[in-house]
Design a protein around this motif. Structure first.
Motif, PDB file in Angstrom:
ATOM      1  N   MET A 247      14.525  -1.408   0.146  1.00 42.05           N
ATOM      2  CA  MET A 247      13.720  -1.330   1.186  1.00 42.05           C
ATOM      3  C   MET A 247      12.985   0.083   1.349  1.00 42.05           C
ATOM      4  N   LYS A 248      13.768   1.206   0.685  1.00 41.81           N
ATOM      5  CA  LYS A 248      13.229   2.589   1.126  1.00 41.81           C
ATOM      6  C   LYS A 248      12.241   2.552   0.084  1.00 41.81           C
ATOM      7  N   ALA A 249      12.254   2.129  -1.121  1.00 43.28           N
ATOM      8  CA  ALA A 249      11.116   2.309  -2.206  1.00 43.28           C
ATOM      9  C   ALA A 249       9.938   1.642  -1.965  1.00 43.28           C
ATOM     10  N   LEU A 251       9.205   1.137   1.359  1.00 43.30           N
ATOM     11  CA  LEU A 251       8.498   1.704   2.530  1.00 43.30           C
ATOM     12  C   LEU A 251       7.822   3.003   2.168  1.00 43.30           C
ATOM     13  N   VAL A 252       8.295   3.695   1.421  1.00 39.27           N
ATOM     14  CA  VAL A 252       7.887   5.236   1.160  1.00 39.27           C
ATOM     15  C   VAL A 252       6.723   5.177   0.339  1.00 39.27           C
ATOM     16  N   ASN A 253       6.189   4.263  -0.202  1.00 40.07           N
ATOM     17  CA  ASN A 253       5.454   4.359  -1.566  1.00 40.07           C
ATOM     18  C   ASN A 253       4.213   4.468  -0.921  1.00 40.07           C
ATOM     19  N   PHE A 254       3.103   5.272  -1.462  1.00 40.37           N
ATOM     20  CA  PHE A 254       1.880   5.460  -1.062  1.00 40.37           C
ATOM     21  C   PHE A 254       1.052   4.062  -1.309  1.00 40.37           C
ATOM     22  N   TRP A 255       1.337   3.476  -2.274  1.00 41.16           N
ATOM     23  CA  TRP A 255       0.531   2.377  -2.642  1.00 41.16           C
ATOM     24  C   TRP A 255       0.884   0.996  -1.856  1.00 41.16           C
ATOM     25  N   THR A 256       1.989   1.183  -1.259  1.00 36.65           N
ATOM     26  CA  THR A 256       2.304  -0.027  -0.276  1.00 36.65           C
ATOM     27  C   THR A 256       1.177   0.142   0.958  1.00 36.65           C
ATOM     28  N   TRP A 257       1.052   1.194   1.526  1.00 33.53           N
ATOM     29  CA  TRP A 257       0.480   1.581   2.799  1.00 33.53           C
ATOM     30  C   TRP A 257      -1.258   1.747   2.673  1.00 33.53           C
ATOM     31  N   SER A 258      -1.502   2.242   1.402  1.00 31.25           N
ATOM     32  CA  SER A 258      -3.081   2.176   1.003  1.00 31.25           C
ATOM     33  C   SER A 258      -3.500   0.723   0.664  1.00 31.25           C
ATOM     34  N   SER A 259      -2.609   0.071   0.016  1.00 31.30           N
ATOM     35  CA  SER A 259      -2.968  -1.308  -0.193  1.00 31.30           C
ATOM     36  C   SER A 259      -2.960  -2.322   1.055  1.00 31.30           C
ATOM     37  N   ALA A 260      -2.186  -2.088   1.843  1.00 29.07           N
ATOM     38  CA  ALA A 260      -2.175  -2.716   3.185  1.00 29.07           C
ATOM     39  C   ALA A 260      -3.397  -2.416   3.766  1.00 29.07           C
ATOM     40  N   ALA A 379       8.492  -3.601  -5.102  1.00 30.24           N
ATOM     41  CA  ALA A 379       7.683  -4.602  -4.995  1.00 30.24           C
ATOM     42  C   ALA A 379       7.929  -5.801  -4.336  1.00 30.24           C
ATOM     43  N   ALA A 380       9.243  -6.087  -4.025  1.00 29.71           N
ATOM     44  CA  ALA A 380       9.305  -7.422  -3.187  1.00 29.71           C
ATOM     45  C   ALA A 380       9.095  -6.783  -1.637  1.00 29.71           C
ATOM     46  N   VAL A 381       9.719  -5.582  -1.416  1.00 29.00           N
ATOM     47  CA  VAL A 381       9.216  -5.270  -0.128  1.00 29.00           C
ATOM     48  C   VAL A 381       7.857  -4.823   0.331  1.00 29.00           C
TER      49      VAL A 381
END
Length: 437
Positions: A247-249, A251-260, A379-381
């Motif tokens: 879950m942490k990996a 949540l804290v990944n830049f690409w998660t929020w940029s892609s969102a 990836a999943a989260v």
């Protein structure tokens, strides 16, 4: 492209070198097995979430919905979607798409059927929320599933083939939905919009059964692949083994929020049009619901052709950033044309078509970013967060247009704001996306 070096063994025999042409052949075989049923499922998925754009032509008066109330109801889907996205994707990662996706489809099919029997705006909101809640795991789950099967070098085309379901839902679903509400209106005591919910909800159960029979969770479980073919996919994917989800990996990944953020802006542009297109055509002077359905097919046809060509070119060049920037620019231009042509059916079709080029091509391209840049643990989260946060644009877009229409008597200001959102998306993508070829 160089061959992949022989460093693996298959049984007792040394594994021959893996060539790019062999990877292409195995990916093609997997695609022929998996993509058609996933495409049909996504087709049903998209029809069941957007059928209210046609239903509004009748149900608005039946339920007493003004433009704001309709926009809220259309957007409530994405609130439900947001709530259950991450948990659903984590469940899919644990039990597999073959078991989880059919359960999701049965839930949203049943909810779509129940929408035929709502009698108040509140009931409309509740059912739309539950449809979104039920559908939450489908799209991000399939995106995650794609990472188990298709290497990053091929993923743009595979995502484009899967996501043609969006365009075909307009190509087939538009004329079909228009005809249903036009010609079944009053049959057996049900209004046309009620028949629309019944006839689009029931087929979902059949497709759910087909998913359970045809889908395979991982290449190493596929008895329709040879040992060699399983090995080729494992090596080309670079991560054949299961990795513990963190879950942490995610949540804290830049690409998660940029892609969102990128996906939020695209979705805002996409649903801003799709939920209001029949209404805009009706206000421009088209009285026949069946004819509106046929006209809606035009931008979808143009969009799907452009999507396949643009995504194929992106894969060929192994370039994502500037292809996506161009897609944002197409959407922005389309919205500007729509805002200036609200009284012209031809002008609206031109604007819709230009916007749909960017919407349909931009969606699969946007997903090549998190699926490439997120680590297996994230990836999943991460993918679920991208989908859940990004799909809030599906709430913002319709509500924004409905609110400005209600307050000012015109869609112009809402259209201009969403056009500006797309320019922001182009700038953000150009400045932040840096992906290795």
């Amino acid at each position: 492209m160089s061959k992949i070096s022989n460093t693996h063994s298959l049984g007792d025999a040394t594994t021959p070198e893996i060539s790019p042409s062999e990877i292409d052949a195995v990916v093609r075989k997997a695609a022929w097995r998996l993509i058609p049923i996933l495409f049909i499922a996504y087709l049903m998925n998209f029809i069941d979430r957007t059928n209210i754009s046609f239903a509004k032509l009748q149900m608005g008066q039946a339920l007493g919905l003004d433009d704001v109330a309709y926009g809220i109801g259309a957007g409530m889907f994405f609130i439900g979607y947001f709530v259950f996205e991450v948990p659903s994707n984590m469940i899919l990662e644990k039990i597999g798409a073959r078991r989880w996706v059919p359960l999701i489809m049965v839930a949203w099919g049943g909810a779509t059927l129940s929408l035929a029997f709502v009698t108040t705006p509140l009931e409309f909101y509740v059912i739309r929320f539950f449809i979104g809640f039920a559908e939450a795991g489908f799209f991000p789950g399939i995106v995650l599933f794609m990472t188990y099967w298709f290497p990053a070098s091929h993923r743009g085309r595979m995502m484009a083939l899967f996501m043609t379901g969006i365009a075909v839902s307009g190509l087939i679903g538009g004329p079909l939905c228009g005809a249903i509400i036009e010609y079944l209106d009053g049959y057996a005591g049900f209004a046309g919009w009620q028949w629309l919910m019944i006839t689009t909800g029931l087929p979902t159960f059949i497709v759910a059964a087909a998913i359970y029979v045809l889908l395979t969770d991982r290449p190493n479980q596929a008895n329709w692949l040879s040992n060699r073919e399983q090995h080729v996919l494992a090596v080309s994917l670079g991560n054949p083994e299961r990795t513990k989800t963190s879950m942490k990996a995610g949540l804290v990944n830049f690409w998660t929020w940029s892609s969102a953020w990128i996906y939020f802006l695209l979705v805002c542009g996409g649903y801003g049009i799709s939920f209001w297109m029949p209404t805009l055509l009706s206000q421009a002077g088209i009285a026949s619901n069946a004819k509106i359905g046929l006209l809606v097919a035009v931008p979808n046809l143009i969009g799907v052709i452009a999507m396949l060509l643009i995504c194929r070119n992106s894969d060929r060049m192994q370039e994502r950033r500037w292809h996506l920037v161009v897609c944002f620019m197409f959407i922005a231009a389309g919205y500007l044309i729509i805002a200036s042509q609200l009284d012209s059916v031809l002008g609206l079709l031109v604007g819709f078509s230009i916007a749909y080029i960017g919407i349909l091509a931009g969606a699969p391209l946007s997903w090549t970013i998190p699926t490439k840049m997120l680590t297996p643990a994230a990836a999943a989260v991460g993918i679920a967060i991208v989908a859940s946060v990004g799909n809030l644009g599906g709430f913002v877009g319709p509500v924004l247009l409905g609110k400005f229409s209600q307050d000012t008597g015109s869609f112009i200001y809402g259209l201009l704001i969403i056009s500006a959102f797309q320019l922001i998306g182009a700038l953000w993508t150009a400045l932040t996306v840096r992906m290795p070829r």
